[in-house]
Design an enzyme around this catalytic site. Structure first.
Site, PDB file in Angstrom:
ATOM      1  N   ASP A  66       0.881  -1.163   0.000  1.00 27.66           N
ATOM      2  CA  ASP A  66       0.000   0.000   0.000  1.00 27.66           C
ATOM      3  C   ASP A  66       0.917   1.212   0.000  1.00 27.66           C
ATOM      4  OD1 ASP A  66      -1.499   2.231   0.670  1.00 27.66           O
ATOM      5  OD2 ASP A  66      -2.802   1.142   2.055  1.00 27.66           O
ATOM      6  N   VAL A  67       0.926   1.948  -1.108  1.00 29.06           N
ATOM      7  CA  VAL A  67       1.931   3.009  -1.268  1.00 29.06           C
ATOM      8  C   VAL A  67       1.780   4.142  -0.252  1.00 29.06           C
ATOM      9  CG1 VAL A  67       2.370   2.550  -3.725  1.00 29.06           C
ATOM     10  CG2 VAL A  67       0.555   4.173  -3.064  1.00 29.06           C
ATOM     11  N   ASN A  93       2.917   4.710 -10.249  1.00 26.66           N
ATOM     12  CA  ASN A  93       1.655   4.861 -10.972  1.00 26.66           C
ATOM     13  C   ASN A  93       0.413   4.677 -10.104  1.00 26.66           C
ATOM     14  OD1 ASN A  93      -0.257   4.183 -13.424  1.00 26.66           O
ATOM     15  ND2 ASN A  93      -0.245   2.335 -12.157  1.00 26.66           N
ATOM     16  N   TYR A 159      -8.673  15.712  -6.143  1.00 30.36           N
ATOM     17  CA  TYR A 159      -7.873  14.862  -7.052  1.00 30.36           C
ATOM     18  C   TYR A 159      -6.830  15.702  -7.773  1.00 30.36           C
ATOM     19  CZ  TYR A 159      -6.750  11.642 -10.917  1.00 30.36           C
ATOM     20  OH  TYR A 159      -6.090  10.835 -11.837  1.00 30.36           O
ATOM     21  N   LYS A 163      -2.625  15.603  -7.875  1.00 25.49           N
ATOM     22  CA  LYS A 163      -1.836  15.427  -9.105  1.00 25.49           C
ATOM     23  C   LYS A 163      -0.953  16.642  -9.391  1.00 25.49           C
ATOM     24  CE  LYS A 163      -3.174  11.251 -10.206  1.00 25.49           C
ATOM     25  NZ  LYS A 163      -2.206  10.129 -10.158  1.00 25.49           N
ATOM     26  N   THR A 194      -9.270   2.645 -18.970  1.00 27.86           N
ATOM     27  CA  THR A 194      -8.806   1.695 -17.950  1.00 27.86           C
ATOM     28  C   THR A 194     -10.018   1.389 -17.064  1.00 27.86           C
ATOM     29  OG1 THR A 194      -8.321   3.377 -16.286  1.00 27.86           O
ATOM     30  CG2 THR A 194      -6.553   2.880 -17.871  1.00 27.86           C
TER      31      THR A 194
HETATM   32  N1  LIG Z   1      -7.399   6.441 -16.426  1.00 28.37           N
HETATM   33  C1  LIG Z   1      -7.218   7.703 -16.631  1.00 28.37           C
HETATM   34  O1  LIG Z   1      -7.874   8.314 -17.486  1.00 28.37           O
HETATM   35  C2  LIG Z   1      -6.184   8.469 -15.861  1.00 28.37           C
HETATM   36  C3  LIG Z   1      -5.872   9.757 -16.299  1.00 28.37           C
HETATM   37  C4  LIG Z   1      -4.855  10.467 -15.667  1.00 28.37           C
HETATM   38  C5  LIG Z   1      -4.166   9.881 -14.625  1.00 28.37           C
HETATM   39  N2  LIG Z   1      -4.509   8.643 -14.203  1.00 28.37           N
HETATM   40  C6  LIG Z   1      -3.694   8.072 -13.130  1.00 28.37           C
HETATM   41  O2  LIG Z   1      -3.036   6.950 -13.647  1.00 28.37           O
HETATM   42  C7  LIG Z   1      -2.783   5.994 -12.597  1.00 28.37           C
HETATM   43  C8  LIG Z   1      -3.315   4.632 -13.003  1.00 28.37           C
HETATM   44  O3  LIG Z   1      -4.687   4.772 -13.290  1.00 28.37           O
HETATM   45  P1  LIG Z   1      -5.550   3.630 -14.007  1.00 28.37           P
HETATM   46  O4  LIG Z   1      -6.608   4.350 -14.751  1.00 28.37           O
HETATM   47  O5  LIG Z   1      -4.654   2.673 -14.702  1.00 28.37           O
HETATM   48  O6  LIG Z   1      -6.210   3.013 -12.703  1.00 28.37           O
HETATM   49  P2  LIG Z   1      -6.686   1.529 -12.284  1.00 28.37           P
HETATM   50  O7  LIG Z   1      -7.756   1.757 -11.293  1.00 28.37           O
HETATM   51  O8  LIG Z   1      -6.960   0.699 -13.488  1.00 28.37           O
HETATM   52  O9  LIG Z   1      -5.381   0.958 -11.550  1.00 28.37           O
HETATM   53  C9  LIG Z   1      -4.915   1.530 -10.354  1.00 28.37           C
HETATM   54  C10 LIG Z   1      -3.839   0.649  -9.763  1.00 28.37           C
HETATM   55  O10 LIG Z   1      -3.391   1.261  -8.532  1.00 28.37           O
HETATM   56  C11 LIG Z   1      -3.446   0.283  -7.498  1.00 28.37           C
HETATM   57  N3  LIG Z   1      -3.678   0.954  -6.215  1.00 28.37           N
HETATM   58  C12 LIG Z   1      -4.762   1.673  -5.793  1.00 28.37           C
HETATM   59  N4  LIG Z   1      -4.589   2.090  -4.530  1.00 28.37           N
HETATM   60  C13 LIG Z   1      -3.359   1.640  -4.138  1.00 28.37           C
HETATM   61  C14 LIG Z   1      -2.601   1.756  -2.955  1.00 28.37           C
HETATM   62  N5  LIG Z   1      -3.062   2.407  -1.866  1.00 28.37           N
HETATM   63  N6  LIG Z   1      -1.371   1.172  -2.909  1.00 28.37           N
HETATM   64  C15 LIG Z   1      -0.888   0.500  -3.978  1.00 28.37           C
HETATM   65  N7  LIG Z   1      -1.567   0.362  -5.126  1.00 28.37           N
HETATM   66  C16 LIG Z   1      -2.788   0.914  -5.200  1.00 28.37           C
HETATM   67  C17 LIG Z   1      -4.573  -0.653  -7.888  1.00 28.37           C
HETATM   68  O11 LIG Z   1      -4.446  -1.889  -7.228  1.00 28.37           O
HETATM   69  C18 LIG Z   1      -4.331  -0.745  -9.394  1.00 28.37           C
HETATM   70  O12 LIG Z   1      -3.283  -1.675  -9.639  1.00 28.37           O
HETATM   71  C19 LIG Z   1      -3.437   6.605 -11.358  1.00 28.37           C
HETATM   72  O13 LIG Z   1      -2.456   7.300 -10.615  1.00 28.37           O
HETATM   73  C20 LIG Z   1      -4.440   7.580 -11.925  1.00 28.37           C
HETATM   74  O14 LIG Z   1      -4.755   8.612 -11.018  1.00 28.37           O
HETATM   75  C21 LIG Z   1      -5.503   7.926 -14.784  1.00 28.37           C
END
Ligand SMILES: NC(=O)c1ccc[n+]([C@@H]2O[C@H](COP(=O)([O-])OP(=O)(O)OC[C@H]3O[C@@H](n4cnc5c(N)ncnc54)[C@H](O)[C@@H]3O)[C@@H](O)[C@H]2O)c1
Length: 255
Positions: A66-67, A93, A159, A163, A194
């Site tokens: 858990d980060v 990530n 959020y 970021k 995603t």
């Molecule tokens: N999907 C988008 O459009 C988008 C856009 C901009 C930024 N992001 C960012 O990109 C990153 C990945 O997003 P995604 O869409 O692939 O999300 P996702 O929900 O598909 O995956 C998130 C991952 O983070 C892990 N995670 C969540 N909480 C955690 C914790 N406390 N400790 C360790 N791991 C944890 C989950 O287990 C999962 O593996 C995130 O930081 C998100 O904020 C996403």
């Protein structure tokens, strides 16, 4: 067609590596020859992802972390080095969303939760990755920000604050570590297909339709498009790239 990379003999760590962009990046690193540490907070997902990678013939381990918990982030890096001897590339990530909320109604619980994972989580991981990279005198780190790190949007204050914070961490650490052989950058994904966004498309349909109208490229991004950018930022091709917050967003933040 994507460019190819050769990361043979190198070690990559991906947090939040069990889903979405993290999963795509873990596979991309493995297919480029790196040994991969795939990490997330859910034990079952971590085990499944690591098994899929090793079943496909790649060198990989899963580490539950858990980060938001610094001790767990420290242990994740220690385990990486114990297993593979070094750490060359890290993609910080892991991240979460909280429901869109009028800024006047945001709960402290949601503010703390999203900042604990998205901002504190990048800080804990980067801090302990840097301890190892400082010893090595080499390494590349990519922190996951968002278009939310570059612009403001209604109902997204907490959020977007998390970021924006990732970019501040990245820039400061980047100038500190550039002379020591470690390159640190941030990536700012736009709206990427995603599981996180699938949920938003379902529960916030109107807002997402409006959002898509502002997308110059006219479509959502794909996880592999983010993975390829992370690999490039970690590659020798980006050897002079330090402290950028790189939008990979189909043009969203251009206007
Ligand atoms: N999907 C988008 O459009 C988008 C856009 C901009 C930024 N992001 C960012 O990109 C990153 C990945 O997003 P995604 O869409 O692939 O999300 P996702 O929900 O598909 O995956 C998130 C991952 O983070 C892990 N995670 C969540 N909480 C955690 C914790 N406390 N400790 C360790 N791991 C944890 C989950 O287990 C999962 O593996 C995130 O930081 C998100 O904020 C996403």
């Amino acid at each position: 067609m994507n460019p190819t990379y050769d990361f043979s003999g190198q070690v990559a760590l991906v947090t939040g590596g069990t889903s979405g962009m993290g999963l795509a990046t873990a596979w991309a690193f493995a297919e480029a020859g790196a040994a991969v540490v795939v990490s997330a907070h859910n034990e079952e997902d971590v085990a499944k992802t690591a098994k899929a990678l090793t079943d496909a013939g790649h060198r990989a381990i899963g580490v539950v972390c858990d980060v938001s918990d610094e001790a767990q982030a420290a242990a994740m890096v220690e385990r990486t080095v114990a297993e593979f001897g070094r750490l060359d590339m890290a993609y910080n990530n892991a991240g979460i969303q909280v429901p869109p909320t009028d800024a006047a109604d945001e709960t402290a619980a949601d503010f703390d939760r999203v900042n604990a994972v998205n901002l504190r989580g990048v800080w804990t991981c980067m801090k302990h990755e840097l301890k190892q990279m400082r010893r090595q005198g080499s390494g590349a780190i990519v922190n996951c920000s968002s278009l939310g790190g570059l612009v403001g949007l209604p109902e997204r204050a907490a959020y977007h604050a998390s970021k924006h914070g990732v970019i501040g961490l990245t820039r400061s650490a980047a100038v500190e570590y550039a002379p020591r052989g470690v390159r640190i950058n941030a990536i700012c994904p736009g709206v990427i297909e995603t599981p996180m966004v699938a949920d938003m498309l379902e529960t916030q349909k109107e807002a997402m339709d409006e959002f898509l109208k502002l997308q110059p490229i006219g479509r959502l991004g794909r996880a592999d498009e983010i993975a390829q950018t992370v690999l490039w930022l970690c590659s020798p091709g980006a050897s002079f790239v330090i402290g950028v917050a790189l939008p990979v967003d189909g043009g969203f933040t251009v206007h």
